[in-house]
Design an enzyme around this catalytic site. Structure first.
Site, PDB file in Angstrom:
ATOM      1  N   SER A 140       0.853  -1.283   0.018  1.00  0.00           N
ATOM      2  CA  SER A 140      -0.007  -0.171   0.146  1.00  0.00           C
ATOM      3  C   SER A 140       0.903   1.347  -0.088  1.00  0.00           C
ATOM      4  CB  SER A 140      -0.999   0.286   1.051  1.00  0.00           C
ATOM      5  OG  SER A 140      -1.522   1.372   1.399  1.00  0.00           O
ATOM      6  N   TYR A 153      -0.722  -0.629  10.286  1.00  0.00           N
ATOM      7  CA  TYR A 153      -1.079  -1.104   8.807  1.00  0.00           C
ATOM      8  C   TYR A 153       0.065  -0.755   8.087  1.00  0.00           C
ATOM      9  CZ  TYR A 153      -3.663  -1.252   4.302  1.00  0.00           C
ATOM     10  OH  TYR A 153      -3.760  -1.518   3.104  1.00  0.00           O
TER      11      TYR A 153
HETATM   12  P1  NAP Z   1     -11.215  -6.735   1.113  1.00  0.00           P
HETATM   13  O1  NAP Z   1     -12.448  -6.499   0.123  1.00  0.00           O
HETATM   14  O2  NAP Z   1     -11.765  -6.372   2.384  1.00  0.00           O
HETATM   15  O3  NAP Z   1     -10.677  -7.878   0.771  1.00  0.00           O
HETATM   16  C1  NAP Z   1      -9.867  -8.530   1.662  1.00  0.00           C
HETATM   17  C2  NAP Z   1      -9.573 -10.015   1.477  1.00  0.00           C
HETATM   18  O4  NAP Z   1      -8.799 -10.741   2.640  1.00  0.00           O
HETATM   19  C3  NAP Z   1     -11.179 -10.598   1.336  1.00  0.00           C
HETATM   20  O5  NAP Z   1     -11.197 -11.656   0.339  1.00  0.00           O
HETATM   21  C4  NAP Z   1     -11.143 -11.336   2.673  1.00  0.00           C
HETATM   22  O6  NAP Z   1     -11.674 -12.611   2.865  1.00  0.00           O
HETATM   23  C5  NAP Z   1      -9.716 -11.698   3.081  1.00  0.00           C
HETATM   24  N1  NAP Z   1      -9.237 -12.005   4.537  1.00  0.00           N
HETATM   25  C6  NAP Z   1      -9.526 -10.947   5.276  1.00  0.00           C
HETATM   26  N2  NAP Z   1      -8.838 -11.591   6.580  1.00  0.00           N
HETATM   27  C7  NAP Z   1      -8.429 -12.933   6.396  1.00  0.00           C
HETATM   28  C8  NAP Z   1      -8.029 -13.759   7.110  1.00  0.00           C
HETATM   29  N3  NAP Z   1      -8.015 -13.701   8.258  1.00  0.00           N
HETATM   30  N4  NAP Z   1      -7.879 -15.041   6.619  1.00  0.00           N
HETATM   31  C9  NAP Z   1      -8.062 -15.033   5.116  1.00  0.00           C
HETATM   32  N5  NAP Z   1      -8.379 -14.335   4.547  1.00  0.00           N
HETATM   33  C10 NAP Z   1      -8.772 -13.170   4.899  1.00  0.00           C
HETATM   34  O7  NAP Z   1     -10.073  -5.484   0.810  1.00  0.00           O
HETATM   35  P2  NAP Z   1      -9.132  -5.118  -0.446  1.00  0.00           P
HETATM   36  O8  NAP Z   1      -9.000  -3.846  -0.419  1.00  0.00           O
HETATM   37  O9  NAP Z   1      -9.614  -6.097  -1.569  1.00  0.00           O
HETATM   38  O10 NAP Z   1      -7.919  -5.965   0.187  1.00  0.00           O
HETATM   39  C11 NAP Z   1      -7.041  -6.740  -0.583  1.00  0.00           C
HETATM   40  C12 NAP Z   1      -5.563  -6.075  -0.134  1.00  0.00           C
HETATM   41  O11 NAP Z   1      -5.154  -4.917  -0.824  1.00  0.00           O
HETATM   42  C13 NAP Z   1      -5.135  -6.099   1.362  1.00  0.00           C
HETATM   43  O12 NAP Z   1      -3.914  -6.517   1.353  1.00  0.00           O
HETATM   44  C14 NAP Z   1      -5.005  -4.565   1.530  1.00  0.00           C
HETATM   45  O13 NAP Z   1      -4.270  -4.222   2.542  1.00  0.00           O
HETATM   46  C15 NAP Z   1      -4.594  -4.038   0.050  1.00  0.00           C
HETATM   47  N6  NAP Z   1      -4.814  -2.684  -0.158  1.00  0.00           N
HETATM   48  C16 NAP Z   1      -6.356  -2.184  -0.050  1.00  0.00           C
HETATM   49  C17 NAP Z   1      -6.302  -0.722  -0.337  1.00  0.00           C
HETATM   50  C18 NAP Z   1      -7.742  -0.188  -0.506  1.00  0.00           C
HETATM   51  O14 NAP Z   1      -7.982   1.093  -0.337  1.00  0.00           O
HETATM   52  N7  NAP Z   1      -8.818  -0.992  -0.785  1.00  0.00           N
HETATM   53  C19 NAP Z   1      -5.233   0.244  -0.349  1.00  0.00           C
HETATM   54  C20 NAP Z   1      -4.111  -0.619  -0.346  1.00  0.00           C
HETATM   55  C21 NAP Z   1      -3.842  -1.653  -0.234  1.00  0.00           C
HETATM   56  P3  NAP Z   1     -12.544 -13.347   3.916  1.00  0.00           P
HETATM   57  O15 NAP Z   1     -13.305 -12.214   4.786  1.00  0.00           O
HETATM   58  O16 NAP Z   1     -13.748 -14.131   3.298  1.00  0.00           O
HETATM   59  O17 NAP Z   1     -11.757 -14.175   4.665  1.00  0.00           O
END
Ligand code: NAP
Length: 262
Positions: A140, A153
């Site tokens: 990120s 984070y």
């Molecule tokens: P999201 O829609 O909340 O997706 C997160 C995913 O991680 C879900 O599939 C969730 O599935 C899984 N997850 C969460 N806790 C888990 C656990 N304990 N064990 C296994 N799986 C788990 O968020 P996203 O934005 O797509 O996030 C994906 C990545 O992008 C993350 O690493 C996040 O830090 C990064 N990111 C996001 C943003 C943003 O603004 N969205 C910005 C920078 C970086 P389940 O709940 O089914 O387990």
């Protein structure tokens, strides 16, 4: 390995991981989808295999639990068809450091860093022996900026970037491609899950745009891909400054300014 390796994607049940799953299915890759929500994984797998004719396996795992992690690690070690790991599962956290409980920060670190490095460690030796394959770690831009006020984070995402850069140097010469992807605020469920109102954000990227840009970086074999960074040269300037700093670090001599207390 075939020309289209199987792709294992963590956090594939929603957001960035689900879009990665869709895009790799469109490209004709078989998939292994990992997350906790089995029903969502099955729904996505059924749709993508129906639309794209690829084979999709799902693995239910809470990646903060070592027992669950061990199952995914074993799959990465033993399944020679898997040639690409998308290390995407992650979470964010609201509040300041003193508002966050010790258990909650440890949980975040376990998911965003321990799981990430364990899974990379599980697949890397096999890929290095094969002389090909890829590991993608989702970091990120928060990991570049302590000023953003998300200290834990951001620290986990700085870990993801550093690990990726190090692994790229170690594994690149062995034929294994390592990419760090650094999104900024992207429209996914992560905000809701962390208790942050998405409408409080001044700007937000659409998740399809983010993943499409990340995949352009992937196809170009970039080591670090920052879709929201407008001037790519800024990243190269930062790396040049960092390397310049390293050239100033002398192992044996204390810097002049510390040679007397004044
Ligand atoms: P999201 O829609 O909340 O997706 C997160 C995913 O991680 C879900 O599939 C969730 O599935 C899984 N997850 C969460 N806790 C888990 C656990 N304990 N064990 C296994 N799986 C788990 O968020 P996203 O934005 O797509 O996030 C994906 C990545 O992008 C993350 O690493 C996040 O830090 C990064 N990111 C996001 C943003 C943003 O603004 N969205 C910005 C920078 C970086 P389940 O709940 O089914 O387990």
């Amino acid at each position: 390995m075939t020309t289209r390796p199987t792709v294992l994607i963590t956090g594939a049940s929603s957001g960035i991981g689900a879009v990665y799953a869709e895009r790799f299915a469109q490209r004709g890759h078989d998939l292994v989808l990992v997350a906790r929500d089995l029903a969502r994984l099955h729904t996505l797998a059924a749709r993508l295999s129906g639309e794209h004719g690829v084979a999709i396996d799902v693995l239910q795992a809470d990646l903060t639990q070592l027992g669950d992690l061990a199952i995914v690690e074993a799959r990465l070690r033993e399944d020679a068809s898997i040639g690409i790991l998308i290390n995407n599962a992650g979470a964010a956290q609201s509040g300041s450091f003193i508002e966050q409980s010790t258990d909650s920060v440890a949980h975040l670190v376990a998911l965003n860093t321990t799981a990430l490095v364990r899974l990379a460690s599980a697949i890397a030796p096999r890929l290095a022996t094969a002389g090909n394959g890829a590991i993608v770690n989702i970091g990120s831009v928060v990991g570049l900026a302590p000023e953003l006020g998300m200290s834990v984070y951001g620290a986990t995402k700085a870990f993801a970037l550093f690990l990726s850069q190090g692994l790229s140097l170690e594994l690149g010469p062995k034929g294994v491609y390592v990419q760090a992807v650094l999104p900024a605020a992207t429209r996914t469920e992560i905000w809701d899950r962390a208790g942050i109102d998405i409408n409080s954000l001044p700007e937000i990227m659409e998740v399809g745009d983010l993943v499409d840009a990340a995949l352009i970086g992937f196809d170009r074999r970039e080591s670090v891909t920052i879709p929201p960074l407008q001037e790519g040269e800024r990243w190269h300037a930062l790396q040049a400054a960092r390397l310049g700093l390293m050239s100033q670090i002398k192992q044996s001599s204390v810097a002049q300014r510390y040679q007397s207390p004044e």
